[in-house]
Design a protein around this motif. Structure first.
Motif, mmCIF file in Angstrom:
data_model
loop_
_atom_site.group_PDB
_atom_site.id
_atom_site.type_symbol
_atom_site.label_atom_id
_atom_site.label_comp_id
_atom_site.label_asym_id
_atom_site.label_seq_id
_atom_site.Cartn_x
_atom_site.Cartn_y
_atom_site.Cartn_z
ATOM 1 N N THR A 83 0.833 -1.196 0.000
ATOM 2 C CA THR A 83 0.000 0.000 0.000
ATOM 3 C C THR A 83 0.871 1.250 0.000
ATOM 4 O O THR A 83 2.029 1.191 0.396
ATOM 5 C CB THR A 83 -0.942 0.021 1.232
ATOM 6 N N ASP A 84 0.288 2.356 -0.439
ATOM 7 C CA ASP A 84 0.994 3.634 -0.327
ATOM 8 C C ASP A 84 0.305 4.538 0.692
ATOM 9 O O ASP A 84 0.597 5.709 0.794
ATOM 10 C CB ASP A 84 1.105 4.326 -1.693
ATOM 11 N N LYS A 85 -0.622 3.966 1.472
ATOM 12 C CA LYS A 85 -1.375 4.734 2.463
ATOM 13 C C LYS A 85 -0.846 4.474 3.872
ATOM 14 O O LYS A 85 -0.850 3.339 4.338
ATOM 15 C CB LYS A 85 -2.862 4.356 2.415
ATOM 16 N N LYS A 86 -0.388 5.527 4.538
ATOM 17 C CA LYS A 86 0.159 5.394 5.894
ATOM 18 C C LYS A 86 -0.905 4.913 6.879
ATOM 19 O O LYS A 86 -0.604 4.130 7.781
ATOM 20 C CB LYS A 86 0.736 6.728 6.385
ATOM 21 N N TRP A 87 -2.156 5.344 6.725
ATOM 22 C CA TRP A 87 -3.200 4.942 7.668
ATOM 23 C C TRP A 87 -3.489 3.453 7.582
ATOM 24 O O TRP A 87 -3.816 2.828 8.581
ATOM 25 C CB TRP A 87 -4.472 5.789 7.512
ATOM 26 N N ILE A 88 -3.331 2.858 6.387
ATOM 27 C CA ILE A 88 -3.505 1.404 6.260
ATOM 28 C C ILE A 88 -2.372 0.704 6.999
ATOM 29 O O ILE A 88 -2.599 -0.287 7.688
ATOM 30 C CB ILE A 88 -3.581 0.973 4.774
ATOM 31 N N GLU A 89 -1.154 1.245 6.897
ATOM 32 C CA GLU A 89 -0.021 0.675 7.648
ATOM 33 C C GLU A 89 -0.302 0.683 9.146
ATOM 34 O O GLU A 89 0.000 -0.282 9.843
ATOM 35 C CB GLU A 89 1.261 1.477 7.380
ATOM 36 N N GLN A 90 -0.897 1.769 9.643
ATOM 37 C CA GLN A 90 -1.214 1.857 11.076
ATOM 38 C C GLN A 90 -2.239 0.800 11.479
ATOM 39 O O GLN A 90 -2.114 0.178 12.537
ATOM 40 C CB GLN A 90 -1.710 3.266 11.415
ATOM 41 N N ILE A 91 -3.227 0.559 10.626
ATOM 42 C CA ILE A 91 -4.228 -0.484 10.912
ATOM 43 C C ILE A 91 -3.562 -1.852 10.922
ATOM 44 O O ILE A 91 -3.829 -2.680 11.794
ATOM 45 C CB ILE A 91 -5.379 -0.426 9.887
ATOM 46 N N VAL A 92 -2.672 -2.095 9.962
ATOM 47 C CA VAL A 92 -1.967 -3.386 9.898
ATOM 48 C C VAL A 92 -1.126 -3.593 11.158
ATOM 49 O O VAL A 92 -1.114 -4.683 11.734
ATOM 50 C CB VAL A 92 -1.095 -3.470 8.620
ATOM 51 N N ASN A 93 -0.443 -2.549 11.601
ATOM 52 C CA ASN A 93 0.353 -2.655 12.835
ATOM 53 C C ASN A 93 -0.535 -2.977 14.030
ATOM 54 O O ASN A 93 -0.174 -3.791 14.885
ATOM 55 C CB ASN A 93 1.136 -1.363 13.081
ATOM 56 N N PHE A 94 -1.708 -2.368 14.085
ATOM 57 C CA PHE A 94 -2.667 -2.642 15.155
ATOM 58 C C PHE A 94 -3.170 -4.084 15.077
ATOM 59 O O PHE A 94 -3.186 -4.806 16.076
ATOM 60 C CB PHE A 94 -3.839 -1.644 15.067
ATOM 61 N N GLU A 95 -3.559 -4.523 13.869
ATOM 62 C CA GLU A 95 -4.019 -5.903 13.689
ATOM 63 C C GLU A 95 -2.923 -6.897 14.036
ATOM 64 O O GLU A 95 -3.194 -7.971 14.566
ATOM 65 C CB GLU A 95 -4.489 -6.132 12.243
#
Length: 122
Positions: A83-95
């Motif tokens: 992904t190129d979206k930082k907010w998706i990275e944050q969700i993945v880190n949370f998951e």
């Protein structure tokens, strides 16, 4: 929405790319493919390339939760998300913290080769 199952050269990989909003029918395609791969290989890795993301239909989320409840997450070894979206990275880190038994890692859209190597390494 476009969801496409793709081939990345790993037999036990559920690999797909998507753009737009995830619909119930898209989710059913992915979950059906996951079930088939698990039946054939026991454990799977997931390669998810997110070209763009505009949300998820409630019905699709319900199908995913039902699948997780019925099948579980123990058959998933690793997940690579491009992904190129930082907010998706944050969700993945949370998951990754919630599903601590599954290794999850984000890659940029250009790092397809690194993502495949990550999934191949056991």
């Amino acid at each position: 929405m476009m969801l496409e199952i793709i081939e990345i050269g790993i037999d036990n990989a559920l690999a797909f790319q998507m753009s737009g909003k995830i619909t119930e029918s898209d989710m059913n395609i992915v979950l059906s493919e996951a079930k088939d791969k698990i039946e054939r290989h026991g454990q799977i890795v997931i390669y998810e390339k997110i070209n763009s993301f505009e949300g998820v239909e409630i019905a699709a989320m319900m199908d995913e939760f039902k699948y997780i409840f019925d099948v579980g997450m123990s058959n998933i070894l690793k997940v690579a998300i491009l992904t190129d979206k930082k907010w998706i990275e944050q969700i993945v880190n949370f998951e990754g913290k919630i599903f601590s038994s599954i290794q999850m890692k984000c890659f940029t859209l250009e790092e397809q080769g690194q993502a495949v190597q990550y999934l191949k390494a056991t």
